[in-house]
Write a protein that holds these residues in place. Structure first.
Motif, PDB file in Angstrom:
ATOM      1  N   GLN A  62      52.822  96.225 114.053  1.00 12.10           N
ATOM      2  CA  GLN A  62      53.408  95.642 112.858  1.00 12.10           C
ATOM      3  C   GLN A  62      54.177  96.735 112.115  1.00 12.10           C
ATOM      4  O   GLN A  62      53.724  97.881 112.044  1.00 12.10           O
ATOM      5  CB  GLN A  62      52.312  95.062 111.950  1.00 12.10           C
ATOM      6  CG  GLN A  62      51.633  93.833 112.509  1.00 12.10           C
ATOM      7  CD  GLN A  62      52.402  92.555 112.201  1.00 12.10           C
ATOM      8  OE1 GLN A  62      53.283  92.524 111.339  1.00 12.10           O
ATOM      9  NE2 GLN A  62      52.071  91.484 112.925  1.00 12.10           N
ATOM     10  N   SER A  64      56.391  97.617 108.485  1.00  2.00           N
ATOM     11  CA  SER A  64      56.893  97.273 107.155  1.00  2.00           C
ATOM     12  C   SER A  64      58.040  98.220 106.828  1.00  2.00           C
ATOM     13  O   SER A  64      57.945  99.426 107.073  1.00  2.00           O
ATOM     14  CB  SER A  64      55.796  97.413 106.106  1.00  2.00           C
ATOM     15  OG  SER A  64      56.355  97.233 104.813  1.00  2.00           O
ATOM     16  N   SER A  70      56.075  93.592 102.821  1.00  2.00           N
ATOM     17  CA  SER A  70      56.147  92.579 103.873  1.00  2.00           C
ATOM     18  C   SER A  70      56.064  93.282 105.217  1.00  2.00           C
ATOM     19  O   SER A  70      56.385  94.478 105.331  1.00  2.00           O
ATOM     20  CB  SER A  70      57.446  91.769 103.773  1.00  2.00           C
ATOM     21  OG  SER A  70      58.565  92.620 103.943  1.00  2.00           O
ATOM     22  N   TRP A  71      55.616  92.551 106.219  1.00  2.00           N
ATOM     23  CA  TRP A  71      55.430  93.103 107.562  1.00  2.00           C
ATOM     24  C   TRP A  71      56.049  92.162 108.580  1.00  2.00           C
ATOM     25  O   TRP A  71      56.111  90.949 108.361  1.00  2.00           O
ATOM     26  CB  TRP A  71      53.936  93.226 107.886  1.00  2.00           C
ATOM     27  CG  TRP A  71      53.185  94.190 107.035  1.00  2.00           C
ATOM     28  CD1 TRP A  71      52.692  93.961 105.780  1.00  2.00           C
ATOM     29  CD2 TRP A  71      52.839  95.537 107.358  1.00  2.00           C
ATOM     30  NE1 TRP A  71      52.053  95.078 105.311  1.00  2.00           N
ATOM     31  CE2 TRP A  71      52.118  96.058 106.258  1.00  2.00           C
ATOM     32  CE3 TRP A  71      53.049  96.350 108.474  1.00  2.00           C
ATOM     33  CZ2 TRP A  71      51.624  97.363 106.247  1.00  2.00           C
ATOM     34  CZ3 TRP A  71      52.553  97.634 108.461  1.00  2.00           C
ATOM     35  CH2 TRP A  71      51.854  98.141 107.352  1.00  2.00           C
ATOM     36  N   SER A  72      56.466  92.723 109.686  1.00  2.00           N
ATOM     37  CA  SER A  72      56.875  91.872 110.806  1.00  2.00           C
ATOM     38  C   SER A  72      56.436  92.539 112.107  1.00  2.00           C
ATOM     39  O   SER A  72      56.338  93.776 112.198  1.00  2.00           O
ATOM     40  CB  SER A  72      58.389  91.636 110.801  1.00  2.00           C
ATOM     41  OG  SER A  72      59.060  92.859 110.876  1.00  2.00           O
ATOM     42  N   GLU A  73      56.174  91.704 113.082  1.00  2.39           N
ATOM     43  CA  GLU A  73      55.739  92.230 114.374  1.00  2.39           C
ATOM     44  C   GLU A  73      56.938  92.761 115.134  1.00  2.39           C
ATOM     45  O   GLU A  73      57.977  92.092 115.211  1.00  2.39           O
ATOM     46  CB  GLU A  73      55.037  91.134 115.177  1.00  2.39           C
ATOM     47  CG  GLU A  73      54.431  91.662 116.469  1.00  2.39           C
ATOM     48  CD  GLU A  73      53.715  90.575 117.270  1.00  2.39           C
ATOM     49  OE1 GLU A  73      53.252  89.590 116.671  1.00  2.39           O
ATOM     50  OE2 GLU A  73      53.646  90.729 118.508  1.00  2.39           O
TER      51      GLU A  73
END
Lengths: 368, 89
Positions: A62, A64, A70-73
């Motif tokens: 993950q 950020s 916010s986080w995204s894979e």
């Protein structure tokens, strides 16, 4: 500097933050319930990376870009297709080495967007796009001596330490449990097995000095003088003054030279910290007293530090990535298997307990 | 076409809507799903394309036989269900 700390645990990622009164409190939680095996805050940016070990569903990364808002894979390091018929077995147990990432054991930054990753099974991956894609360091993976790497605490070998020389980012040193110390001076195109002077006591005596079956638990270098390295090894504490080529074992380190974690001061290469334990099956503090040992003279002598640490019997173990030092060298933090977390603001002279109720702590990292 | 659906355990991590997929093998059906939802692949299959150790795939309520290559035959109106195996918890 060093006002915020990321804490990866068996059940999520936490941030603890220093308030104006000097108290450290949990300020953020992320990925609750998921093991966070590695965490990295990229220097000079708001990027944070967290490696998750989802168990049923595999390892994930993950990212950020905004300090955790916010986080995204992003992509996870993945192995290429295993050639049909290739024999690749753990030498001790004779079982197939999985060509599949089982654990992301460490994440390191080689500059903005430049990432290095050590995994189980033992391999090194590099990303030059901030984790959008990964490249296996194939020359190391394909080295026939890699097939002599073996599991230590885990079933398969693993790369837990990746050191990027701040003077030359193509100079990479990695440490393998169990597989010795390897170095590349061309960004991973070629690798050399180094580590003269290391000693193991778990192999047949004839192989005690062989650099290959060594079990470094953790290796760090002093950022200001990266030729100075410190190693917490399965069989003791070692120091190198030539970037890992040669090592000298320290004798009579109190209260024990067994442990997993090591930290070195960012500008003073003679100052380093360890968290000792009883070797090697028990892995609990000596005499049930949790202490930190510190040398300020390159390992000639050690202070045993305990102010602020538990006065009652303690059975904490501190994993290899669960001790960190701030960039200014003043603050240290470590977390333990009991879910306790301590921070020192005076290089270990005294400690404050931040929490005794976190999940077991796997890794800590100061944010800069 | 076959119907593919997923354990709700996955919803913590990503969306896995049920849908209709083409394919005469489980692998082909999965590949069609991954074309629409590429991030799901790594949750179901390992780096070598085998079903993850603690994931189970049911074809008409029976576990598939070929976990390495998912060559089990799929017919029209079959049901595929991807489950979190009880093991590994």
């Amino acid at each position: 500097m060093g006002e915020r700390l990321l804490v990866g645990t068996r059940k999520g990622l936490f941030r603890v933050e220093r308030d104006v009164r000097g108290d450290w409190k949990i300020s953020n939680t992320w990925f609750l319930g998921d093991p966070v095996s590695a965490v990295l805050a990229e220097t000079g940016t708001e990027r944070i990376y967290a490696a998750l070990d989802l168990g049923h569903f595999g390892v994930k990364v993950q990212r950020s870009k905004n300090a955790g808002e916010s986080w995204s894979e992003v992509a996870a390091p993945a192995f290429p297709e295993k050639p049909e018929g290739l024999e690749d077995k753990d030498p001790m147990r004779g079982v197939d080495v999985p060509w599949s990432t089982k654990l992301i054991w460490t994440l390191e930054s080689g500059g903005p967007g430049e990432l290095w990753c050590g995994t189980i099974p033992g391999a090194v991956f590099h990303s030059s796009d901030g984790g959008d894609s990964w490249q296996l360091m194939r020359a190391l993976w394909d080295d026939p001596r890699r097939q002599k790497w073996m599991g230590g605490g885990y079933d398969f070998s693993g790369v837990h330490s990746v050191l990027i020389d701040p003077r030359d980012s193509s100079h990479i040193t990695v440490a393998v449990s169990v597989g010795g110390v390897w170095q590349s001076t061309d960004s991973g195109a070629h690798w050399e097995l180094i580590g003269a002077g290391l000693r193991n006591a778990y192999m047949p005596p004839e192989q005690a000095d062989d650099p290959l079956p060594q079990d470094p638990h953790c290796v760090v270098h002093c950022p200001a003088q990266p030729d100075r390295m410190w190693m917490q090894h399965h069989n003791g504490i070692f120091r190198s003054d030539d970037s890992g080529r040669n090592w000298r074992e320290l004798q009579d380190v109190p209260p024990s030279s067994f442990g997993f974690a090591v930290a070195v001061h960012p500008t003073d290469p003679d100052t380093a910290w360890f968290v000792p334990a009883i070797k090697d099956e028990q892995r609990i503090p000596v005499d049930a007293r949790l202490v930190v040992s510190r040398t300020r003279d390159g390992g000639r002598s050690f202070d045993v530090l305990s102010e602020g640490l538990p006065e009652e019997p303690a059975y904490d173990l501190v994993y290899r990535h669960a001790l960190d030092i701030s960039n200014n060298g003043e603050r240290l933090a470590f977390g333990s298997t009991t879910g306790s977390l301590w921070i020192s603001e005076n290089q270990g002279d005294s400690w404050q307990a931040v929490s005794k109720h976190l999940p077991p702590v796997l890794c800590v990292r100061f944010e800069t | 076409m076959a119907t593919i659906s997923f354990t709700p355990n996955l919803l913590r991590h990503l969306d896995t809507p049920s849908t209709q997929v083409n394919g005469v093998t489980v692998r082909q059906a999965l590949e069609e799903y991954f074309t629409q939802y590429p991030q799901v692949r790594g949750y179901i299959l390992d780096d070598q394309g085998a079903v993850r150790k603690h994931v189970a795939i049911f074809l008409n309520q029976e576990p598939i036989r070929d976990r390495a290559r998912q060559s089990d035959a799929v017919a029209d109106h079959d049901d595929l269900f991807v489950a979190q195996a009880l093991s590994g918890g």
